[in-house]
Design a protein around this motif. Structure first.
Motif, PDB file in Angstrom:
ATOM      1  N   CYS A  61      46.666  62.159   4.144  1.00 24.07           N
ATOM      2  CA  CYS A  61      45.801  63.061   3.678  1.00 24.07           C
ATOM      3  C   CYS A  61      45.218  64.105   4.691  1.00 24.07           C
ATOM      4  O   CYS A  61      45.003  65.258   4.423  1.00 24.07           O
ATOM      5  CB  CYS A  61      44.371  62.735   2.728  1.00 24.07           C
ATOM      6  SG  CYS A  61      43.686  61.478   3.737  1.00 24.07           S
ATOM      7  N   LYS A  62      45.218  63.836   5.782  1.00 27.82           N
ATOM      8  CA  LYS A  62      44.802  64.825   6.831  1.00 27.82           C
ATOM      9  C   LYS A  62      45.507  64.760   8.176  1.00 27.82           C
ATOM     10  O   LYS A  62      45.945  63.470   8.671  1.00 27.82           O
ATOM     11  CB  LYS A  62      43.263  64.359   7.336  1.00 27.82           C
ATOM     12  CG  LYS A  62      42.289  64.348   6.300  1.00 27.82           C
ATOM     13  CD  LYS A  62      41.351  65.548   6.455  1.00 27.82           C
ATOM     14  CE  LYS A  62      40.178  65.353   5.608  1.00 27.82           C
ATOM     15  NZ  LYS A  62      39.860  66.511   4.590  1.00 27.82           N
ATOM     16  N   THR A  63      46.029  65.966   8.462  1.00 28.32           N
ATOM     17  CA  THR A  63      47.080  66.026   9.754  1.00 28.32           C
ATOM     18  C   THR A  63      46.450  67.017  10.601  1.00 28.32           C
ATOM     19  O   THR A  63      45.819  67.969  10.296  1.00 28.32           O
ATOM     20  CB  THR A  63      48.238  66.312   9.238  1.00 28.32           C
ATOM     21  OG1 THR A  63      48.394  67.686   8.955  1.00 28.32           O
ATOM     22  CG2 THR A  63      48.907  65.494   8.076  1.00 28.32           C
ATOM     23  N   ALA A  64      46.822  66.810  11.803  1.00 31.17           N
ATOM     24  CA  ALA A  64      46.629  67.694  13.094  1.00 31.17           C
ATOM     25  C   ALA A  64      47.599  68.013  14.016  1.00 31.17           C
ATOM     26  O   ALA A  64      48.223  66.827  14.327  1.00 31.17           O
ATOM     27  CB  ALA A  64      45.088  67.480  13.624  1.00 31.17           C
ATOM     28  N   LEU A  65      47.542  69.034  14.819  1.00 38.57           N
ATOM     29  CA  LEU A  65      48.488  69.267  15.771  1.00 38.57           C
ATOM     30  C   LEU A  65      47.418  69.854  16.627  1.00 38.57           C
ATOM     31  O   LEU A  65      46.992  70.858  16.545  1.00 38.57           O
ATOM     32  CB  LEU A  65      49.598  70.359  15.541  1.00 38.57           C
ATOM     33  CG  LEU A  65      50.786  70.609  16.537  1.00 38.57           C
ATOM     34  CD1 LEU A  65      51.548  69.302  16.808  1.00 38.57           C
ATOM     35  CD2 LEU A  65      51.730  71.689  15.865  1.00 38.57           C
ATOM     36  N   ILE A  66      47.504  69.096  17.985  1.00 37.12           N
ATOM     37  CA  ILE A  66      46.433  69.337  18.881  1.00 37.12           C
ATOM     38  C   ILE A  66      47.319  69.713  20.126  1.00 37.12           C
ATOM     39  O   ILE A  66      47.951  69.155  20.679  1.00 37.12           O
ATOM     40  CB  ILE A  66      45.726  67.983  19.229  1.00 37.12           C
ATOM     41  CG1 ILE A  66      44.881  67.551  17.901  1.00 37.12           C
ATOM     42  CG2 ILE A  66      44.641  68.398  20.292  1.00 37.12           C
ATOM     43  CD1 ILE A  66      44.323  66.221  17.946  1.00 37.12           C
ATOM     44  N   LEU A  67      47.108  71.042  20.473  1.00 37.41           N
ATOM     45  CA  LEU A  67      47.731  71.576  21.742  1.00 37.41           C
ATOM     46  C   LEU A  67      46.660  71.785  22.780  1.00 37.41           C
ATOM     47  O   LEU A  67      45.641  71.981  22.761  1.00 37.41           O
ATOM     48  CB  LEU A  67      48.308  73.001  21.402  1.00 37.41           C
ATOM     49  CG  LEU A  67      49.113  73.002  20.017  1.00 37.41           C
ATOM     50  CD1 LEU A  67      49.429  74.499  19.751  1.00 37.41           C
ATOM     51  CD2 LEU A  67      50.521  72.209  20.233  1.00 37.41           C
ATOM     52  N   PHE A  68      47.492  71.405  24.176  1.00 36.93           N
ATOM     53  CA  PHE A  68      46.508  71.797  25.430  1.00 36.93           C
ATOM     54  C   PHE A  68      47.284  72.909  26.052  1.00 36.93           C
ATOM     55  O   PHE A  68      48.386  72.793  26.248  1.00 36.93           O
ATOM     56  CB  PHE A  68      46.649  70.469  26.060  1.00 36.93           C
ATOM     57  CG  PHE A  68      45.721  69.439  25.269  1.00 36.93           C
ATOM     58  CD1 PHE A  68      44.546  69.447  25.129  1.00 36.93           C
ATOM     59  CD2 PHE A  68      46.588  68.373  24.724  1.00 36.93           C
ATOM     60  CE1 PHE A  68      43.867  68.360  24.290  1.00 36.93           C
ATOM     61  CE2 PHE A  68      46.124  67.426  23.993  1.00 36.93           C
ATOM     62  CZ  PHE A  68      44.581  67.332  23.825  1.00 36.93           C
ATOM     63  N   ASN A  69      46.853  73.841  26.607  1.00 32.89           N
ATOM     64  CA  ASN A  69      47.114  74.692  27.403  1.00 32.89           C
ATOM     65  C   ASN A  69      46.713  74.365  29.125  1.00 32.89           C
ATOM     66  O   ASN A  69      45.764  74.259  29.175  1.00 32.89           O
ATOM     67  CB  ASN A  69      46.535  76.274  27.321  1.00 32.89           C
ATOM     68  CG  ASN A  69      47.138  77.262  28.360  1.00 32.89           C
ATOM     69  OD1 ASN A  69      48.258  77.318  28.789  1.00 32.89           O
ATOM     70  ND2 ASN A  69      45.952  77.925  28.615  1.00 32.89           N
ATOM     71  N   LYS A  70      47.883  74.027  29.638  1.00 34.22           N
ATOM     72  CA  LYS A  70      47.525  73.989  31.046  1.00 34.22           C
ATOM     73  C   LYS A  70      48.262  75.018  32.065  1.00 34.22           C
ATOM     74  O   LYS A  70      48.205  74.704  33.401  1.00 34.22           O
ATOM     75  CB  LYS A  70      48.228  72.362  31.368  1.00 34.22           C
ATOM     76  CG  LYS A  70      47.478  71.283  30.636  1.00 34.22           C
ATOM     77  CD  LYS A  70      47.786  70.136  30.919  1.00 34.22           C
ATOM     78  CE  LYS A  70      47.134  69.688  32.258  1.00 34.22           C
ATOM     79  NZ  LYS A  70      47.923  68.178  32.865  1.00 34.22           N
ATOM     80  N   GLN A  71      49.079  75.649  31.562  1.00 33.64           N
ATOM     81  CA  GLN A  71      49.906  76.482  32.498  1.00 33.64           C
ATOM     82  C   GLN A  71      49.621  78.250  32.362  1.00 33.64           C
ATOM     83  O   GLN A  71      49.958  78.750  33.185  1.00 33.64           O
ATOM     84  CB  GLN A  71      51.428  76.404  32.286  1.00 33.64           C
ATOM     85  CG  GLN A  71      51.710  74.983  32.334  1.00 33.64           C
ATOM     86  CD  GLN A  71      53.183  74.529  31.842  1.00 33.64           C
ATOM     87  OE1 GLN A  71      53.542  75.253  31.286  1.00 33.64           O
ATOM     88  NE2 GLN A  71      53.797  73.272  32.594  1.00 33.64           N
ATOM     89  N   ILE A  72      49.221  78.490  31.419  1.00 30.13           N
ATOM     90  CA  ILE A  72      48.939  80.039  30.848  1.00 30.13           C
ATOM     91  C   ILE A  72      47.638  80.637  31.361  1.00 30.13           C
ATOM     92  O   ILE A  72      46.692  80.083  30.644  1.00 30.13           O
ATOM     93  CB  ILE A  72      49.487  80.350  29.600  1.00 30.13           C
ATOM     94  CG1 ILE A  72      50.805  79.918  29.559  1.00 30.13           C
ATOM     95  CG2 ILE A  72      49.065  82.018  29.204  1.00 30.13           C
ATOM     96  CD1 ILE A  72      51.332  80.441  28.052  1.00 30.13           C
TER      97      ILE A  72
END
Length: 141
Positions: free
Chosen positions: A73-84
């Protein structure tokens, strides 16, 4: 790295969900980074990724969609920026990239900067819709 960031999130989630948040947990087509169980179903399924461009974002979305079943029922895509260094550029690139994904259906209301909700077609059933909450966190130093 990605695993260490996931583990930090799991520690906090388990404080709220009394140990039901797990990492690297087997799902339909692999192991998801975060899963929270409730009443014999995955109440929350998330995939964590370090931003590495549109191609990798598509792979992450496909990976997440491949883990989901009709009961999720609940989903997430968790992104981390470490380079830009120009994080604001990513606030434009992420939604643009996901809108180009073949399973994308429509964008829903937008949250704060770095937070979006998108409706996708399910990987296992085109008639089903999946809401993916997308977050990006700036860890660039």
């Amino acid at each position: 790295g990605e695993e260490e960031l996931r583990d930090i999130m799991l520690a906090h989630l388990n404080g709220h969900y009394q140990g039901t948040a797990t990492g690297e947990t087997f799902r339909r087509l692999g192991k998801t980074d975060i899963r929270i169980e409730d009443q014999d179903r995955a109440a929350f399924v998330a995939e964590c990724k370090i931003w590495r461009g549109k191609v990798e974002l598509f792979k992450a979305a496909n990976q997440l969609l491949g883990y989901l079943t009709w009961r999720d029922c609940k989903t997430a895509l968790i992104l981390f920026n470490k380079q830009i260094a120009k994080f604001n550029d990513l606030l434009i690139k992420v939604p643009e990239a996901l809108r180009a994904h073949p399973k994308f259906r429509r964008a829903l209301e937008i949250g704060a900067d770095g937070e979006w909700r998108f409706e996708f077609f399910s990987a296992e059933d085109e008639s089903r819709r999946v809401i993916i909450h997308v977050f990006i966190f700036n860890l660039y130093i």
